[in-house]
Design an enzyme around this catalytic site. Structure first.
Site, short mmCIF file in Angstrom:
data_model
loop_
_atom_site.label_atom_id
_atom_site.label_comp_id
_atom_site.label_asym_id
_atom_site.label_seq_id
_atom_site.Cartn_x
_atom_site.Cartn_y
_atom_site.Cartn_z
N ASP A 30 0.85 -1.19 0.00
CA ASP A 30 0.00 0.00 0.00
C ASP A 30 0.89 1.24 0.00
O ASP A 30 1.78 1.37 0.85
CB ASP A 30 -0.84 -0.08 1.30
CG ASP A 30 -1.80 1.08 1.46
OD1 ASP A 30 -1.75 2.04 0.68
OD2 ASP A 30 -2.60 1.01 2.42
N THR A 93 -4.55 13.98 -13.47
CA THR A 93 -5.67 13.95 -14.41
C THR A 93 -6.08 15.36 -14.82
O THR A 93 -5.94 16.31 -14.03
CB THR A 93 -6.86 13.23 -13.75
OG1 THR A 93 -8.02 13.39 -14.57
CG2 THR A 93 -7.18 13.81 -12.37
N ASP A 94 -6.67 15.47 -16.01
CA ASP A 94 -7.22 16.77 -16.43
C ASP A 94 -8.46 17.13 -15.61
O ASP A 94 -8.90 18.29 -15.64
CB ASP A 94 -7.56 16.75 -17.94
CG ASP A 94 -8.55 15.68 -18.36
OD1 ASP A 94 -8.97 14.86 -17.50
OD2 ASP A 94 -8.90 15.64 -19.55
N GLU A 95 -9.01 16.18 -14.88
CA GLU A 95 -10.24 16.46 -14.13
C GLU A 95 -10.03 17.44 -12.98
O GLU A 95 -10.99 17.96 -12.41
CB GLU A 95 -10.85 15.16 -13.60
CG GLU A 95 -11.28 14.24 -14.71
CD GLU A 95 -12.12 13.08 -14.21
OE1 GLU A 95 -12.61 13.13 -13.07
OE2 GLU A 95 -12.28 12.13 -14.98
N TYR A 120 -13.32 11.82 -6.51
CA TYR A 120 -12.09 11.38 -7.19
C TYR A 120 -11.23 12.57 -7.59
O TYR A 120 -10.05 12.68 -7.21
CB TYR A 120 -12.42 10.52 -8.42
CG TYR A 120 -11.27 10.45 -9.39
CD1 TYR A 120 -10.07 9.86 -9.03
CD2 TYR A 120 -11.37 11.01 -10.68
CE1 TYR A 120 -8.99 9.82 -9.91
CE2 TYR A 120 -10.29 10.98 -11.56
CZ TYR A 120 -9.11 10.39 -11.17
OH TYR A 120 -8.04 10.37 -12.02
N LYS A 124 -7.42 13.97 -6.37
CA LYS A 124 -6.27 14.13 -7.27
C LYS A 124 -5.78 15.58 -7.24
O LYS A 124 -4.57 15.84 -7.26
CB LYS A 124 -6.63 13.72 -8.71
CG LYS A 124 -6.80 12.22 -8.92
CD LYS A 124 -5.56 11.40 -8.58
CE LYS A 124 -4.45 11.56 -9.58
NZ LYS A 124 -3.28 10.67 -9.23
N PRO A 162 -13.75 0.02 -22.40
CA PRO A 162 -13.73 -1.45 -22.23
C PRO A 162 -15.02 -2.01 -21.68
O PRO A 162 -15.35 -3.18 -21.95
CB PRO A 162 -12.55 -1.70 -21.28
CG PRO A 162 -12.21 -0.38 -20.69
CD PRO A 162 -12.67 0.67 -21.65
N ARG A 163 -15.78 -1.20 -20.93
CA ARG A 163 -17.09 -1.71 -20.48
C ARG A 163 -17.98 -1.99 -21.68
O ARG A 163 -18.62 -3.05 -21.76
CB ARG A 163 -17.79 -0.70 -19.54
CG ARG A 163 -19.13 -1.25 -19.08
CD ARG A 163 -19.94 -0.30 -18.23
NE ARG A 163 -21.14 -0.98 -17.75
CZ ARG A 163 -22.26 -0.38 -17.38
NH1 ARG A 163 -22.34 0.93 -17.39
NH2 ARG A 163 -23.31 -1.09 -16.99
N ARG A 184 -15.18 13.73 -24.03
CA ARG A 184 -13.90 13.36 -23.43
C ARG A 184 -12.83 13.48 -24.52
O ARG A 184 -13.12 13.29 -25.70
CB ARG A 184 -13.95 11.92 -22.86
CG ARG A 184 -14.96 11.77 -21.70
CD ARG A 184 -14.51 12.56 -20.49
NE ARG A 184 -15.38 12.44 -19.33
CZ ARG A 184 -16.34 13.31 -19.00
NH1 ARG A 184 -16.62 14.32 -19.80
NH2 ARG A 184 -17.02 13.16 -17.87
N ASN A 219 -19.56 11.05 -25.96
CA ASN A 219 -19.73 9.64 -25.59
C ASN A 219 -20.61 8.91 -26.60
O ASN A 219 -20.39 7.74 -26.91
CB ASN A 219 -20.33 9.53 -24.19
CG ASN A 219 -19.38 10.05 -23.12
OD1 ASN A 219 -18.17 10.10 -23.34
ND2 ASN A 219 -19.92 10.44 -21.97
O1 DAU Z 1 -10.01 12.63 -17.82
C1 DAU Z 1 -9.15 11.69 -17.24
C2 DAU Z 1 -9.96 10.73 -16.42
O2 DAU Z 1 -10.64 9.88 -17.34
C3 DAU Z 1 -9.13 9.90 -15.45
O3 DAU Z 1 -8.55 10.77 -14.50
C4 DAU Z 1 -10.02 8.89 -14.74
O4 DAU Z 1 -9.24 8.06 -13.90
C5 DAU Z 1 -10.73 8.03 -15.78
O5 DAU Z 1 -11.62 7.14 -15.12
C6 DAU Z 1 -11.48 8.92 -16.75
O6 DAU Z 1 -12.59 9.55 -16.08
P1 DAU Z 1 -14.06 9.58 -16.72
O7 DAU Z 1 -15.03 9.69 -15.62
O8 DAU Z 1 -14.11 10.55 -17.84
O9 DAU Z 1 -14.05 8.08 -17.40
P2 DAU Z 1 -15.15 6.93 -17.51
O10 DAU Z 1 -14.51 5.87 -18.32
O11 DAU Z 1 -15.72 6.57 -16.22
O12 DAU Z 1 -16.29 7.63 -18.37
C7 DAU Z 1 -16.04 8.28 -19.59
C8 DAU Z 1 -17.32 8.96 -20.03
O13 DAU Z 1 -18.28 7.96 -20.37
C9 DAU Z 1 -17.97 9.79 -18.93
O14 DAU Z 1 -18.57 10.94 -19.53
C10 DAU Z 1 -19.04 8.88 -18.35
C11 DAU Z 1 -19.47 8.07 -19.55
N1 DAU Z 1 -19.92 6.68 -19.31
C12 DAU Z 1 -19.15 5.86 -18.52
C13 DAU Z 1 -19.51 4.54 -18.32
C14 DAU Z 1 -18.68 3.63 -17.46
C15 DAU Z 1 -21.07 6.21 -19.94
O15 DAU Z 1 -21.76 6.95 -20.69
N2 DAU Z 1 -21.42 4.89 -19.74
C16 DAU Z 1 -20.69 4.04 -18.96
O16 DAU Z 1 -21.06 2.85 -18.85
#
Ligand code: DAU
Length: 304
Positions: A30, A93-95, A120, A124, A162-163, A184, A219
């Protein structure tokens, strides 16, 4: 060069991901445990701090591991690097910059004010500020990078791309949060890692570099590209409950990284990068299958 990976092997870690790499050894532990961290840092020339709780949806269900790993873990690593005068690079992260309007021509730069939205991203942001303080107050030789959304092989299947790929492999319709208008800025993981090398090699101490490859997509566009890759109709997906506080748009201005360090992304064709990523998940079902049912049950409990 010998590399030691310190990883807590939580649900998101998998020792198999690095087992074939030469000169890489794994220590299970850890980053918030100084007893584990100190001796490892003492025998190192460089710490590259990739470790984090990284998933926004998880941070909304339970923020506590995010505070511990991202804040206390970063503090623990910084203290070890300070004691041993070790060069430090912090992956972020850019977030941390919050989000942009969909029609705003602006992009994030290293001088954009911090404005994180989620548990999150706020942890960060806190970790970045710790690094900056350790540079200024203690003279730690550190750099920071803030990268946009990664895609590519070995990404945990809780993440968006990947989901949906593994859903499509399983014959499940992709799940889009809300209307799918959120944007994104996608970058291939190999381009991210090459940028990290460039910063370690040539980055100026105390500086922050933003990493992005001009890959903005909504998305909805990403889901439709994936559906096309699987030969499915472009409306063959479901809208599900939106993420609370869902950031609208991220966009990176990476000109500092490009101009100072000469970095350029190599994966500039998103469709091609996605096709290779789909192939990887098709060929590596053993790697992701054990997590699939748990991840989908967790999303289902949130209406997602
Ligand atoms: O911007 C950098 C960030 O990108 C990293 O710091 C984070 O660790 C990483 O998880 C990612 O954050 P997001 O929240 O943008 O990623 P996520 O893959 O969770 O989701 C990407 C976009 O897709 C977000 O607008 C939410 C949407 N989404 C996500 C999932 C899992 C969907 O529409 N459907 C889904 O099933």
């Amino acid at each position: 060069m010998d590399i030691t990976v310190l990883d807590a092997l939580t649900y998101a870690g998998d020792a198999r991901s690095i087992q074939d790499l030469a000169s890489v050894s794994l220590v299970e532990g850890d980053i918030a445990d100084a007893g584990v961290v100190d001796p490892l840092v003492a025998e190192s020339d460089l710490v590259v701090h990739f470790a984090a709780e990284s998933h926004n949806d998880n941070s909304l269900n339970d923020p506590s591991p995010f505070v511990r790993t991202n804040i206390v873990g970063t503090f623990t690593l910084l203290e070890a690097a300070r004691r041993n005068d070790v060069r430090f690079h912090h992956i972020s992260t850019d977030e941390v910059y919050g989000d942009l309007e969909l029609d705003d021509p602006a992009k994030f730069t290293a001088s954009t004010p911090y404005n994180p939205s989620s548990p999150y991203s706020s942890t960060k942001a806190g970790s970045d500020l710790l690094v900056r303080a350790w540079v200024r107050s203690f003279g730690l030789r550190a750099t920071i990078s803030n990268c946009s959304n990664n895609y590519g092989p070995y990404q945990h299947i809780e993440k968006f791309i990947p989901r949906q790929i593994t859903n499509l492999i399983d014959g499940i319709r992709p799940r889009l949060y809300g209307a799918g208008a959120n944007v994104r800025d996608w970058i291939h993981v190999d381009d991210h890692n090459r940028a990290v090398w460039a910063i370690i090699d040539g980055g100026r101490i105390g500086e922050t570099y933003l990493i992005g490859a001009d890959g903005e997509k909504s998305n909805l566009e990403v889901v439709q590209e994936l559906l096309a890759a699987f030969g499915r109709p472009e409306d063959d997906f479901d809208h599900v409950t939106d993420r609370p506080g869902h950031d609208l748009r991220y966009a990176i201005d990476a000109s500092k990284l490009r101009d100072e360090l000469g970095w350029r992304p190599q994966h500039t064709d998103f469709q091609d990068g996605l096709a290779h990523t789909v192939d990887w998940y098709r060929s590596n079902e053993d790697w992701w299958r054990p997590e699939k049912a748990r991840v989908e049950a967790s999303y289902a409990s949130q209406g997602q």
